[in-house]
Write a protein that holds these residues in place. Structure first.
Motif, PDB file in Angstrom:
ATOM      1  N   LEU A   1      11.260 -54.642  77.156  1.00 24.48           N
ATOM      2  CA  LEU A   1      12.306 -53.633  77.333  1.00 24.48           C
ATOM      3  C   LEU A   1      12.370 -52.693  76.132  1.00 24.48           C
ATOM      4  O   LEU A   1      12.725 -51.512  76.266  1.00 24.48           O
ATOM      5  CB  LEU A   1      13.662 -54.317  77.538  1.00 24.48           C
ATOM      6  N   ALA A   2      12.002 -53.236  74.962  1.00 18.40           N
ATOM      7  CA  ALA A   2      12.005 -52.410  73.757  1.00 18.40           C
ATOM      8  C   ALA A   2      10.757 -51.540  73.648  1.00 18.40           C
ATOM      9  O   ALA A   2      10.640 -50.727  72.726  1.00 18.40           O
ATOM     10  CB  ALA A   2      12.119 -53.296  72.519  1.00 18.40           C
TER      11      ALA A   2
ATOM     12  N   VAL B   1      12.576 -59.110  76.361  1.00 18.07           N
ATOM     13  CA  VAL B   1      13.298 -58.222  75.436  1.00 18.07           C
ATOM     14  C   VAL B   1      12.318 -57.287  74.733  1.00 18.07           C
ATOM     15  O   VAL B   1      12.568 -56.083  74.590  1.00 18.07           O
ATOM     16  CB  VAL B   1      14.088 -59.058  74.412  1.00 18.07           C
TER      17      VAL B   1
END
Length: 211
Positions: A31-32, A28
């Protein structure tokens, strides 16, 4: 022997779930844009170090080796099972890390990392993991988890320094990153070859060990 391998996987199941949750968090964050995907790939590859160490710890706490040595397979089966478990975990971590990284590159071409770079990153993480296992397993059989970790930390510092220095030297010597794939891919092969004398050393150590 395969029963002992299954036992190791049962012990590692809970730990594996925890590590996968951590990996999902890093995914995550990647992806950020906080981390690069290559970091996630290397993290997955290095799971092959953490799981065998923790399995050794569980066995040590339960005094399992004393019981296992009395089984029909004897001490040889104990050593064989730990090496088979380590090989399966190493292969699975490298494949999973590479698959996640490659999928991320293909789904998000603007992430800043190419597929070649992701392959190199996975190969690097797998190389470190396999080579460290070849060194770590005899240390764990000889000294146990607590003392073995101290020696492993020293070896880890030396190998990481040598590895990073070698990669930096190769990267500065070539212009095209894809050229690095072949030499980096040869390092896991060297690690696999190193596991052969490592296995016989561990077997010799465990046979002579007073349980």
């Amino acid at each position: 022997m395969m029963g002992l391998v299954k036992k190791d996987f049962y012990l590692a199941a809970g730990l594996a779930r925890s590590y996968l949750i951590v990996a999902a968090i890093f995914l995550v964050l990647s992806l950020a844009g906080i981390y690069e995907f290559s970091f996630l790939s290397s993290f997955m590859s290095l799971l092959c170090i953490m799981l065998p160490v923790n399995v050794f710890s569980y066995d040590e706490q339960a005094k399992w080796d004393k019981y296992a040595a009395a089984l029909p397979g004897g001490r040889r089966a104990v050593v064989q099972a730990r090496y088979v478990f380590t090989l399966i975990v190493s292969a699975g971590a490298v494949v999973l890390g590479g698959a996640v990284g490659a999928a991320a590159c293909l789904l998000d071409p603007t992430a800043g990392e190419t597929l070649w770079e992701m392959v190199l990153s996975t190969a690097a993480g797998g190389s470190v993991g396999i080579l460290l296992n070849a060194v770590m397993l005899p240390l764990m059989f000889k000294f146990g988890v607590q003392k073995g970790r101290l020696y492993l930390a020293l070896v880890l510092a030396i190998l990481f320094g040598a590895f990073l220095g070698g990669v930096a030297a190769l990267a500065s010597a070539v212009q095209e990153p894809s050229v690095l794939i072949l030499p980096l891919a040869a390092i896991p092969a060297a690690g696999l070859l190193a596991l052969v004398p490592s296995y016989f050393l561990s077997l010799r150590i465990f046979r002579k060990k007073d349980l």
